[in-house]
Write an enzyme that holds these catalytic residues in place. Structure first.
Site, short mmCIF file in Angstrom:
data_model
loop_
_atom_site.label_atom_id
_atom_site.label_comp_id
_atom_site.label_asym_id
_atom_site.label_seq_id
_atom_site.Cartn_x
_atom_site.Cartn_y
_atom_site.Cartn_z
CG ASP A 231 -2.20 0.75 0.89
OD1 ASP A 231 -2.45 1.60 0.09
OD2 ASP A 231 -3.29 0.25 1.66
CG ASP B 127 -9.65 1.75 -0.96
OD1 ASP B 127 -8.66 1.90 -1.81
OD2 ASP B 127 -9.40 1.82 0.32
C1 GLA Z 1 -6.14 1.19 1.37
C2 GLA Z 1 -6.17 0.26 0.24
C3 GLA Z 1 -7.38 -0.66 0.50
C4 GLA Z 1 -6.88 -1.29 1.90
C5 GLA Z 1 -6.85 -0.40 2.91
C6 GLA Z 1 -6.44 -1.02 4.15
O1 GLA Z 1 -7.29 2.10 1.43
O2 GLA Z 1 -6.54 1.11 -1.03
O3 GLA Z 1 -7.12 -1.72 -0.56
O4 GLA Z 1 -5.86 -2.15 1.69
O5 GLA Z 1 -5.81 0.71 2.45
O6 GLA Z 1 -5.94 -0.14 5.16
#
Ligand code: GLA
Length: 426
Positions: free
Chosen positions: A170, A231
């Site tokens: 990430d 997301d």
């Molecule tokens: C980000 C990523 C998600 C997930 C969250 C976890 O938002 O884009 O896919 O992994 O972090 O905290």
């Protein structure tokens, strides 16, 4: 009787189609040279469905714990997921203890993962599956657990020692764009140096976009897949916005995808709460067209037979996993109808007709066959099969004919033109 000239002409046409696809099919950018993700990764990831649920007292069945992953591993095998191709069982954020161990290594939360990740990896491997894990290029993960900045080599080695097979890396809590870019590259090399085969799943472009246009040719040489857009949520709004982002940026992202490196529009949320049946069909069809990693986030203990059969649909998975590895694109938009298409091996094409109208009943939409597949998909004739919402052989079509589809609101009709794959021939 067929004339010799006719045969020659058809021979020429076939040769032209081959040449066209050959030159068009030569990938423009070199992929990460780790031999992995030659077709889009398939598996399961906890994030969208289980988030950062830490409360194993109140919710022992849905907190982020080894128990959850062991249950999912069992089901992936017993319920046909592994046989359908879903191989990687992946942990997302919130698996870590709040501090590194005295040697500076990441460690799993001891209450929720009492056996540690090594033992969990052994268990997952004993089921014939692979284990994915999550870390962050910055100072902290998005949920605030220890980040990998300053520890890239140690973390890569720790994951390799544990037997991890995929890393989702990430991009939260980076101090600068330079840090982000260099960190993603460094971790790719650090993973390679461990000598273990570890799929490298990045979010590099997503975190780059606010600053400047990502260099996709470079990203492809370091990552096996990369998230571009926000997301995913368990909602139709979310699916629509990911598709809209993808089509409006397709000039920049489609050609860069290919064996070894894929655009990642995020998890499949089929089997959860927010999508209607038609919307679930749309997600499955369009993720196949986009050559997207098929990484489900749902509860395999509680999933309807209908969602399960959609996620395990062999014909649609075969399109997603097509060895030519070319991503599809939006061909045409006419009021609320979008036509997407994707070239496949065996000179076959997939075509998705999506109806974005959210009022009224099914929409009838007619497409001239000659307008599909750059004019070569069905020339001089081909067999057309509807794969979604249900499988139906539509028969032979000639180049001058047209095909009439009936598409439910927010639904998609997925067609395959031509092709000799076993799954479409019965
Ligand atoms: C980000 C990523 C998600 C997930 C969250 C976890 O938002 O884009 O896919 O992994 O972090 O905290």
């Amino acid at each position: 009787m067929k004339s010799g000239r006719g045969r020659q002409w058809r021979g020429c046409l076939l040769a032209l189609r081959f040449l066209f696809l050959f030159f068009w099919g030569v990938p423009g950018a070199r992929a990460l040279d780790n031999g992995l993700a030659r077709t889009p990764t398939m598996g399961w990831l906890h994030w969208e469905r289980f988030l950062c649920n830490l409360d194993c007292q109140a919710e022992p069945e849905s907190c982020i714990s080894e128990h959850l992953f062991m249950q999912m591993a069992e089901l992936m095998v017993s319920d046909g997921w592994k046989d359908a191709g879903y191989e990687y069982l992946c942990i997302d954020d919130c698996w870590m203890a709040p501090e590194r161990d005295p040697e500076g290594r990441l460690q799993a939360d001891p209450q929720r993962f009492p056996g540690g990740i090594r033992r969990l990896a052994d268990y997952v491997h004993s089921k014939g599956l692979k284990l994915g894990i999550y870390a962050d290029v910055g100072n902290k993960t998005c949920a605030g657990y220890p980040g990998s900045f300053g520890h890239y080599d140690t973390d890569a080695q720790t994951f390799a020692d544990w037997g991890v097979d995929l890393l989702k890396f990430d991009g939260c809590h980076c101090d600068s764009v330079k840090h982000l870019i260099e960190g993603y590259q460094y971790m790719s090399l650090a993973l390679n140096r461990t000598g273990r085969s570890i799929v490298y799943s990045c979010e590099w472009p997503l975190y780059m976009w606010p600053f400047h246009k990502p260099n996709y040719t470079k990203i492809r040489t370091y990552c096996n897949h990369w998230r571009n857009s926000a997301d995913i949520y368990d909602s139709w709004e979310s699916i629509k916005s990911i598709l809209a982002w993808t089509s409006s940026n397709q000039e920049k992202i489609v050609d860069v995808a290919g064996p070894g490196g894929w655009n990642d529009p995020d998890m499949l949320v089929i089997g959860n709460f927010g999508l209607s049946w038609n919307q679930q069909v749309t997600q499955m069809a369009l993720w196949a067209i986009m050559a997207a990693p098929l990484i489900m986030s749902n509860d395999l203990r509680h999933i309807s037979p209908q969602a399960k059969s959609l996620l395990q649909n062999k014909d649609v998975i075969a399109i997603n996993q097509d060895p030519l590895g070319k991503q599809g694109y939006l061909l045409r938009k006419e009021s609320s109808i979008e036509v997407w298409e994707r070239p496949l091996s065996n000179l076959s094409w997939a075509v998705a007709v999506m109806n974005l109208q959210e009022i009224g009943g099914p929409c009838y939409y007619t497409i001239a066959v000659a307008s599909l597949g750059r004019g070569i998909a069905c020339n001089p004739a081909c067999l057309i099969t509807q794969l979604l919402p249900e499988k139906r052989k539509l028969g032979f079509y000639t180049w001058t004919s047209s095909i009439k589809t009936r598409v439910n609101p927010t639904g998609t009709v997925l067609l395959q033109l031509g092709g000799t794959s076993k799954t479409t021939s019965h």
